[in-house]
Design an enzyme around this catalytic site. Sequence first.
Site, PDB file in Angstrom:
ATOM      1  N   ASP A 180      74.445  26.293 -21.661  1.00 31.61           N
ATOM      2  CA  ASP A 180      73.917  27.711 -20.970  1.00 31.61           C
ATOM      3  C   ASP A 180      74.076  28.848 -21.841  1.00 31.61           C
ATOM      4  O   ASP A 180      74.736  28.879 -22.843  1.00 31.61           O
ATOM      5  CB  ASP A 180      74.775  27.551 -19.857  1.00 31.61           C
ATOM      6  CG  ASP A 180      74.664  29.081 -19.081  1.00 31.61           C
ATOM      7  OD1 ASP A 180      73.492  29.218 -18.803  1.00 31.61           O
ATOM      8  OD2 ASP A 180      75.696  29.599 -18.735  1.00 31.61           O
ATOM      9  N   ASP A 196      79.375  27.605 -17.299  1.00 29.86           N
ATOM     10  CA  ASP A 196      80.309  28.370 -16.667  1.00 29.86           C
ATOM     11  C   ASP A 196      79.975  29.002 -15.222  1.00 29.86           C
ATOM     12  O   ASP A 196      81.167  29.242 -14.654  1.00 29.86           O
ATOM     13  CB  ASP A 196      80.881  29.694 -17.664  1.00 29.86           C
ATOM     14  CG  ASP A 196      79.840  30.792 -17.444  1.00 29.86           C
ATOM     15  OD1 ASP A 196      78.815  30.602 -17.139  1.00 29.86           O
ATOM     16  OD2 ASP A 196      80.544  31.893 -17.591  1.00 29.86           O
ATOM     17  N   ASP A 224      75.268  26.428 -12.987  1.00 27.63           N
ATOM     18  CA  ASP A 224      75.447  25.223 -13.908  1.00 27.63           C
ATOM     19  C   ASP A 224      76.132  23.992 -13.289  1.00 27.63           C
ATOM     20  O   ASP A 224      75.954  22.792 -14.074  1.00 27.63           O
ATOM     21  CB  ASP A 224      76.249  25.542 -14.949  1.00 27.63           C
ATOM     22  CG  ASP A 224      75.684  26.691 -15.834  1.00 27.63           C
ATOM     23  OD1 ASP A 224      74.553  26.762 -16.093  1.00 27.63           O
ATOM     24  OD2 ASP A 224      76.298  27.680 -16.360  1.00 27.63           O
TER      25      ASP A 224
END
Length: 629
Positions: free
Chosen positions: A310, A505, A509
């Site tokens: 990410d 995080d 996600d």
Amino acid sequence: MTAPFQDRMKIALLAIALVGLLTGLALSLTGFAQAASIAWSAGVIPVLAALLIEIVRSLRAGEVGLDIVAALSMTAALVFGETLAAAVVALMYSGGTFLESFAEGRARREMSALLARVPRTATRHRDGALDEVPLEEIEPGDRLLIRQGEIAPVDGTVESARAVLDLSALTGESLPARLERDGEVMSGATNAGEAFDLRATRRAADSTYAGIVRLVEAAQKSKAPMARLADRYSLAFLAVTVVLATAAWWFTGDPIRAVAVLVVATPCPLILAVPVALVAGLSRAAHYGVLIKGAKPLEALARINTLILDKTGTLTDGRPKIVSVERHGELSENDVLYFSAALDQASKHPIAQAIVAEARARGMALPVPDDLVETAGEGLAGTVDGRRVIVGGIGFVARQAERPGWDHHFREPGSVVVAVSVDGALAGHLLLADALRSGTGALLAGLRENGIERILLATGDRRAVAEAVTEGLGLDAVRSDLSPDQKVLLVLSERKNGPVMMVGDGVNDAPALAAADVGVAMGARGAAASAEAAEVVLLVDHLDRLLPGLEVARGARRIAVESVVAGIGLSIAGMCAAAFGYLTPVQGALLQEVIDVAVILNALRALRIHPRTHPSTGQNADNKGKPLR
């Protein structure tokens, strides 16, 4: 049965087997052969009974374990009058299970230390006095006193001028961290300096340390997939053992050779080596701030060859930082920062806090602003040192200063522009961006050195932002404008290239983390949903912890496989020797005891895995000196 009761049972069975063996030896040496045989049998029967009960439970659960070989060898030895061999096998088996329990206990030492350190009470300021209160009573906003040597009971911020904290139990960093006022404190950190005040930001149940403890408890209950693999192939091993023992008896007519074969095959090192090595790996990874939720994700982590990252909060810090300060008038760059930061002290907006933090980092003494007016989401106006100051977006500042002709295009991909006017004139602007984490390029190179073949970025940001942030990193692919379900599809599509690890995080996600073979969450500031969905949690916002975590996982799995291969190879060699008459049942039992002890000691090498120094980073992942970032 509870773990303490099981441990006591293992100790009792070991004591019975040992007393029976020693008593029989003493009687045999004094000429009482019949009594010696009875003593040896008495030491075997309780162990055999407990073993049979365990086998029945396993069969009811649909599991066929290698303990059946141990039961066969003890039974055959008793039936054919080899009571001394049976006693040695009983001692070997009970001693092996006790040694396994002891070894796993040692391997969990560092993880269990987390549980032992959980504080039960806290000292709270209330009405000018200090009260000792249970953790359950602490609410966000409470001011707590953390004395020297005490553990921070909840997450919070430093209320005193400074604090010195020992984070070694959480992160493995050996150097104390020095935090200034408003610095973020993780629960579980130990106060290594003078007493300081902590302003609680979370309840105890929601704090970092409580989450870590829950994850530790979950990790300790897991069963390794290699152990399940051993169970799956136990029928084949059992069949080979029985066939070899039967063949030795059939071709020689000597049942004692069959007994010797069964004795050498008991117990298979698969039972002992795999769980010990993998649990040791869990403990070792926790030492480096990488909490793996069990042996299954640890083994999966060792086989990863595709990494999906990410962006916000993972590849980047997730917090805006000043990239540049530009001036447009007579004021200097420091003056532009000074006036904007002084005014922004009155705002809790992340952009404002970033500007104030930069000014304080440069040593600026900021005055208290007057006549403040904040327009939510747009900016502030007020007086600083008698001068009218406006801080905010270009459009907002232009409207407030009544300068509609301003039309500047300062924005870059992934950046935020904050304009500053002083006394109606555009003084300058500040460019802020979510900066790439320091050392990211070296980290990715180190991951490739450790077998990661593909590295991709998956983000919901625009493509221009994603490409600007990742320029020069050498990623295999950049996927932008992704929704949470599209991230899941990306994870699933990448599986054609091998096992996939996803690092994130945010709440968005969590689905992708759950879909990946190994999901990794940034645990210090990441969303609770991502930490729950992930199999691995980095206890601090240091992405570089992936390196030691990956090395420990691969090292633990390698050691487990080495132990199994060596142990099985030696066992098969011993079984063949026994089949050809080169080993008596007693000698075979003693040989297998040596093999079992050797594989367990070898498996415990996982406790001493030291991630190597990576040429690409120039730092050792052990973090004995400075942190990697």
